[in-house]
Design a protein around this motif. Sequence first.
Motif, PDB file in Angstrom:
ATOM      1  N   ALA A  61       0.805  -1.292  -0.041  1.00 22.22           N
ATOM      2  CA  ALA A  61       0.009  -0.096   0.096  1.00 22.22           C
ATOM      3  C   ALA A  61       0.847   1.322  -0.122  1.00 22.22           C
ATOM      4  CB  ALA A  61      -0.933  -0.091   1.322  1.00 22.22           C
ATOM      5  N   GLN A  62       1.814   1.075   0.874  1.00 25.30           N
ATOM      6  CA  GLN A  62       2.832   2.350   0.846  1.00 25.30           C
ATOM      7  C   GLN A  62       3.692   2.714  -0.353  1.00 25.30           C
ATOM      8  OE1 GLN A  62       4.826   1.520   4.359  1.00 25.30           O
ATOM      9  NE2 GLN A  62       3.293   2.183   5.796  1.00 25.30           N
ATOM     10  N   ARG A  63       4.170   1.463  -1.106  1.00 21.23           N
ATOM     11  CA  ARG A  63       4.759   1.707  -2.436  1.00 21.23           C
ATOM     12  C   ARG A  63       3.763   2.149  -3.478  1.00 21.23           C
ATOM     13  NH1 ARG A  63       8.540  -4.016  -2.494  1.00 21.23           N
ATOM     14  NH2 ARG A  63       9.755  -3.278  -0.982  1.00 21.23           N
ATOM     15  N   LEU A  64       2.327   1.738  -3.428  1.00 25.08           N
ATOM     16  CA  LEU A  64       1.464   2.051  -4.455  1.00 25.08           C
ATOM     17  C   LEU A  64       1.392   3.718  -4.347  1.00 25.08           C
ATOM     18  CD1 LEU A  64      -1.141  -0.569  -4.468  1.00 25.08           C
ATOM     19  CD2 LEU A  64       0.754  -0.195  -6.422  1.00 25.08           C
ATOM     20  N   ASP A  65       1.210   4.147  -3.046  1.00 30.84           N
ATOM     21  CA  ASP A  65       0.866   5.457  -2.803  1.00 30.84           C
ATOM     22  C   ASP A  65       2.305   6.475  -3.073  1.00 30.84           C
ATOM     23  OD1 ASP A  65      -1.481   5.778  -1.514  1.00 30.84           O
ATOM     24  OD2 ASP A  65      -0.688   5.108   0.580  1.00 30.84           O
ATOM     25  N   ALA A  66       3.318   5.687  -3.107  1.00 32.50           N
ATOM     26  CA  ALA A  66       4.666   6.499  -3.436  1.00 32.50           C
ATOM     27  C   ALA A  66       4.667   6.447  -5.106  1.00 32.50           C
ATOM     28  CB  ALA A  66       6.062   5.838  -3.250  1.00 32.50           C
ATOM     29  N   ALA A  67       4.426   5.331  -5.839  1.00 36.20           N
ATOM     30  CA  ALA A  67       4.526   5.186  -7.249  1.00 36.20           C
ATOM     31  C   ALA A  67       3.583   5.909  -8.043  1.00 36.20           C
ATOM     32  CB  ALA A  67       4.328   3.820  -7.721  1.00 36.20           C
ATOM     33  N   LEU A  68       2.360   5.944  -7.437  1.00 38.52           N
ATOM     34  CA  LEU A  68       0.920   6.705  -7.859  1.00 38.52           C
ATOM     35  C   LEU A  68       0.787   8.215  -7.545  1.00 38.52           C
ATOM     36  CD1 LEU A  68      -1.390   3.548  -8.249  1.00 38.52           C
ATOM     37  CD2 LEU A  68      -0.109   4.764 -10.061  1.00 38.52           C
ATOM     38  N   GLY A  69       1.491   8.618  -6.330  1.00 33.48           N
ATOM     39  CA  GLY A  69       1.457   9.822  -5.947  1.00 33.48           C
ATOM     40  C   GLY A  69      -0.014  10.211  -5.271  1.00 33.48           C
ATOM     41  N   THR A  70      -0.362   9.198  -4.337  1.00 37.58           N
ATOM     42  CA  THR A  70      -1.753   9.167  -4.142  1.00 37.58           C
ATOM     43  C   THR A  70      -1.948   9.653  -2.549  1.00 37.58           C
ATOM     44  OG1 THR A  70      -1.586   6.617  -3.878  1.00 37.58           O
ATOM     45  CG2 THR A  70      -2.948   7.726  -5.817  1.00 37.58           C
ATOM     46  N   ASP A  71      -0.863  10.131  -1.991  1.00 37.59           N
ATOM     47  CA  ASP A  71      -0.792  10.881  -0.694  1.00 37.59           C
ATOM     48  C   ASP A  71      -1.498   9.874   0.559  1.00 37.59           C
ATOM     49  OD1 ASP A  71      -0.232  12.750   1.115  1.00 37.59           O
ATOM     50  OD2 ASP A  71      -2.592  13.867   0.749  1.00 37.59           O
ATOM     51  N   GLY A  72      -1.013   8.641   0.659  1.00 35.29           N
ATOM     52  CA  GLY A  72      -1.677   7.829   1.607  1.00 35.29           C
ATOM     53  C   GLY A  72      -2.966   7.138   1.278  1.00 35.29           C
ATOM     54  N   HIS A  73      -3.505   7.159   0.119  1.00 36.12           N
ATOM     55  CA  HIS A  73      -4.776   6.692  -0.059  1.00 36.12           C
ATOM     56  C   HIS A  73      -4.869   5.121  -0.058  1.00 36.12           C
ATOM     57  CE1 HIS A  73      -8.718   6.371  -2.102  1.00 36.12           C
ATOM     58  NE2 HIS A  73      -8.305   5.598  -3.021  1.00 36.12           N
TER      59      HIS A  73
END
Length: 274
Positions: A61-73
Amino acid sequence: MTQPKSLDGSANPRAFFGAELRRLRTAAELTQERLGSLVYLSGDTIAKVEKAVRVPTEELAQRLDAALGTDGHFDRLFRLAEKSSKHPQFFALHAELERTAQRIEEFSPYLVPGLIQTEGYAREIFRAFWPYLPDEQVNQKVKARLDRAALLDKDVEYWAVLDEMVLKEPGLPPSVMREQVQHIVALIKDHRAIVQVLSRSAGMHALRSGPLTILTLQDSTPVAYVEAPHTGQLLDSAEQVHACRLSYDLVRAAALPPPASLELIESTLEEYGT
């Protein structure tokens, strides 16, 4: 690679996680393979998370937020999924997939499978596993297990193979076992379940190591679930599921045919009185 399919994001929090992943990945114009490379996973694994047949982890989840720029979503969605489940973390995804399965096949060497347990039997099992839990929490666990049994009222094919010792459990009160056996008989006679018994004379078999469940999902994707005390693992690779299927089929072939199994199951009622 797992093929895309229409997702129902409202089905449960993990399905919503998967639907959001697909939506935001598509918006970012990333293929599953490309996003996978950014978060150190295969494209096939990303596809399985999107389909909600692979458990997302906090790290993912944290890596996805970093890769997609989703701010903790995705981190927030992960925490929501963890908190919302009525079941232990290791079992939660299995319970969700179970609700959408076309066929459920189980082998149980020690206990009556949860889907066909009675309230009294489930309570005895939970109390044995969790002797220090307050009654209220045990009641919650029992209710969650009984709620799962509603699946058998739907259009699902349920097939279980039970080791003979499951029916002759000396550690439970006779009244509890009598009610449990009667419940299994009723399920069989109402054509809501097929149950076979692996007799004591069957000898060594392919699932001696423990219980196994195989789920065939609505899109025909098969997954397998194996369990040990206080832990479990969902298997979704084609190779692993194929090996589990072979082991299950070997055990089912070694078990008594359904009519003979029913006869044996009914005969155990004599051991528990009237």
